[in-house]
Structure formats: C-alpha cells, structure tokens
Design a protein around this motif. Sequence first.
Motif, PDB file in Angstrom:
ATOM      1  N   TYR A   1      -5.353  -2.786  -2.164  1.00 15.90           N
ATOM      2  CA  TYR A   1      -6.188  -2.785  -0.960  1.00 15.90           C
ATOM      3  C   TYR A   1      -6.982  -4.085  -0.880  1.00 15.90           C
ATOM      4  O   TYR A   1      -7.083  -4.707   0.185  1.00 15.90           O
ATOM      5  CB  TYR A   1      -7.131  -1.580  -0.983  1.00 15.90           C
ATOM      6  N   LEU A   2      -7.532  -4.529  -2.017  1.00 18.15           N
ATOM      7  CA  LEU A   2      -8.306  -5.768  -2.036  1.00 18.15           C
ATOM      8  C   LEU A   2      -7.427  -6.982  -1.736  1.00 18.15           C
ATOM      9  O   LEU A   2      -7.842  -7.910  -1.034  1.00 18.15           O
ATOM     10  CB  LEU A   2      -8.984  -5.948  -3.390  1.00 18.15           C
TER      11      LEU A   2
ATOM     12  N   LYS B   1       0.841  -1.209   0.000  1.00 25.80           N
ATOM     13  CA  LYS B   1       0.000   0.000   0.000  1.00 25.80           C
ATOM     14  C   LYS B   1       0.873   1.254   0.000  1.00 25.80           C
ATOM     15  O   LYS B   1       0.580   2.229  -0.712  1.00 25.80           O
ATOM     16  CB  LYS B   1      -0.911  -0.001   1.227  1.00 25.80           C
TER      17      LYS B   1
ATOM     18  N   SER C   1      -5.951  -5.759 -12.533  1.00 28.56           N
ATOM     19  CA  SER C   1      -5.400  -4.409 -12.443  1.00 28.56           C
ATOM     20  C   SER C   1      -4.335  -4.184 -13.511  1.00 28.56           C
ATOM     21  O   SER C   1      -4.307  -3.147 -14.189  1.00 28.56           O
ATOM     22  CB  SER C   1      -4.809  -4.182 -11.047  1.00 28.56           C
TER      23      SER C   1
ATOM     24  N   ALA D   1      -4.129   4.847  -9.431  1.00 25.18           N
ATOM     25  CA  ALA D   1      -5.327   4.904  -8.590  1.00 25.18           C
ATOM     26  C   ALA D   1      -6.025   3.548  -8.561  1.00 25.18           C
ATOM     27  O   ALA D   1      -6.430   3.061  -7.497  1.00 25.18           O
ATOM     28  CB  ALA D   1      -6.279   5.983  -9.087  1.00 25.18           C
ATOM     29  N   PHE D   2      -6.167   2.920  -9.731  1.00 22.93           N
ATOM     30  CA  PHE D   2      -6.801   1.609  -9.787  1.00 22.93           C
ATOM     31  C   PHE D   2      -5.931   0.560  -9.101  1.00 22.93           C
ATOM     32  O   PHE D   2      -6.432  -0.347  -8.424  1.00 22.93           O
ATOM     33  CB  PHE D   2      -7.048   1.205 -11.235  1.00 22.93           C
TER      34      PHE D   2
ATOM     35  N   PHE E   1      -3.946   1.073  -6.601  1.00 26.66           N
ATOM     36  CA  PHE E   1      -4.059   1.255  -5.147  1.00 26.66           C
ATOM     37  C   PHE E   1      -5.284   0.506  -4.629  1.00 26.66           C
ATOM     38  O   PHE E   1      -5.215  -0.176  -3.591  1.00 26.66           O
ATOM     39  CB  PHE E   1      -4.164   2.744  -4.816  1.00 26.66           C
ATOM     40  N   TYR E   2      -6.402   0.606  -5.342  1.00 24.05           N
ATOM     41  CA  TYR E   2      -7.609  -0.097  -4.912  1.00 24.05           C
ATOM     42  C   TYR E   2      -7.409  -1.610  -5.011  1.00 24.05           C
ATOM     43  O   TYR E   2      -7.851  -2.368  -4.141  1.00 24.05           O
ATOM     44  CB  TYR E   2      -8.796   0.332  -5.769  1.00 24.05           C
ATOM     45  N   SER E   3      -6.721  -2.057  -6.062  1.00 27.54           N
ATOM     46  CA  SER E   3      -6.473  -3.482  -6.234  1.00 27.54           C
ATOM     47  C   SER E   3      -5.626  -4.040  -5.110  1.00 27.54           C
ATOM     48  O   SER E   3      -5.897  -5.124  -4.575  1.00 27.54           O
ATOM     49  CB  SER E   3      -5.777  -3.738  -7.578  1.00 27.54           C
TER      50      SER E   3
END
Length: 325
Positions: free
Chosen positions: A56-57, A5, A77, A49-50, A52-54
């Motif tokens: 996180y998952l 992260k 991603s 940005a995408f 970062f979300y990936s």
Amino acid sequence: MHPKKKAILISLCVSIILMLAKFVAYFLTHSNAILTDAAESIVNVLASAFAFYSIYLTTLPKDENHPYGHGKVEFFSAFVEGVLISVAGIIIILKSSYDLLYTNEIGKLYDGAIIIGATGLINLIVGFYLISTGKKHHSITLEADGKHLLSDAITSGGLVLGIILIQLTQIYWLDGVISIAMGIYIIFNGYKLTRRSVGGLMDESNIELVKDIVKVLQDNRQDSWIDVHNLRAQQYGADLHIDCHVTLPYYFDLNVVHQQISNIDQLINLSGVYETELFIHADPCLPACCNYCKMPNCPVRQEAFKGEIVWTMENVTKNQKHFSQ
C-alpha cells in the motif's frame, strides 16, 4: 485495484484459510510435525498482513518527505518476513527437541496427510502466482512472499511423506525428527530472505542489473558518447535510479548536450524493464580521450583513433575516465 495489492490480498486471505485448516489437522492427529507446519502458517499470515501494508505504501505517489518514493519499504517488509520465518524455525526446533524426548500419542495420520497435502498444493499455486506478479511489477515483497509459500509447499510435501512413513512404520519418534528437519529448512529460507533485504536497505550493488545497463549502453553506443564512468544504480521498489558520468565532445553546445543525455535516458527506459530515473553528469572530453574517440571529422582531434574501449561493468563503474586501452 492495483495488481500488487490484489496479489498480496489473495495471499493474505489464502494464508488465513490454510492456517485454520492446518490447525484442524493438528487437533485431529496431535502430530508435532503438523503443529510445526501450522505454527509457520501464523508467520505466513503476519507476513502477508505486513506485506499488504508495505505494498500500500509503495503505491503512494512521491511527496516532499519521500522524493524517491516509498519503494524502500519493500526491503524492510522482506526483512521482517525473513526474521519472523527464522524465529518460527528456532521455536519449532526447540519444541520438537523437547517432544523428541517426551513423545505423545498421535493418530488419524492419513486424515492429517490429506489436509496438509491440499494446503501444500494451494500454497504452490499461490506462490508461483505471487512470484510471477512480483517479477512483472518488480516487487521484492511479492517475490519474498511467493518464495515463502513455495518453501511452505515443499515442507508440506515432505511432511506428507513423513506422516505416511510414520503410519507405515509406527515409529512415532520420527515425528520429532521431521519437525526438527523442517525447522532447519525454515531457518535457512529466513536467512536467505533477510540477507537479500539487508542488501537492498544498504544499497548493495545489484551486479546483474548493472551488467544489463552496461550491455544496453555498449550495444547502442553512439560515436559522441566517448566515455561512460562512475555508473551507479539504486533500486527503490519498482523504481530504479541511475547516475553516471558521460564524456561528450567539449565543443558541443548546451542544446546538443541536453539532446545526447535525453537519448541515453530514452535508451535505458525503452530497452529496460524498470521505470528508470537517470541523473547524468556531462564531462567534456580531453586530449587523452582522442585515441579511443570515434567522432568522425572531429575539428579538435589531436591523436588518431586507435581502438574502441569496450564498456564493461569493471570499467564503467570506476570513477575515472578511460584514458588508455
């Protein structure tokens, strides 16, 4: 904060700053080549940005709906990032082809070169950092983002040389040619990234990974491990899932079989660099196995030992026992 992260957050913040810097360079120079680099930076920001979300998952624990974890999203991603990169390359080529026919006035190229050169150097540093962190934590998302930034740094370096060449020669149509060349390079990188991510989503076999697993088993094989076959490996982000069949002496009781399987599990996890989950099916030996079985003082041997069958990727991945040499 989790290292993955932290790394992708750094990438996102740097991408936003460098995007703004490149657009400043474009407004100073009105160079299409610099506009090309700035436009790709928008892709960098969206991809980070995408990503970062990936990530996180992927750090979420396994649950009832995702018993294998959330690691596969990293391949998705990387696929999205590859598609975005390719689309940006196509748009860049179309725009540059038009501007090659209708050139516009450009200026302050040295100022633009300084800005682009600085952004390229920063991308180089952040790119190596992301790749290093990605390899350490087995994150294809970080590796993909890092390689994207490295390619961006390379294009920035080429762009700086091109800008200097334009300034020295005053041949302004070179601006469009450089942009088209950069667009082709960007599409090529997008294709490579998309190809790798599709392979991961389709559970394409990682040949080098399987070779490493087979080598660990071969180098540490025990006499009771008569045969290994039908070995398969699937990667879910940083997690690795392996299933295989292991042939053991048929007279072993269940406790011994369990211990043998646990030994293999520990061997793979201690020798490898992946967090590995193994599903091992125990097969009983057959008389046809005797000629390559090295079990000492076997009470049921029907044929003398003739020679060991060396485990390789070719025979270990087949769904059949190795009945002959």
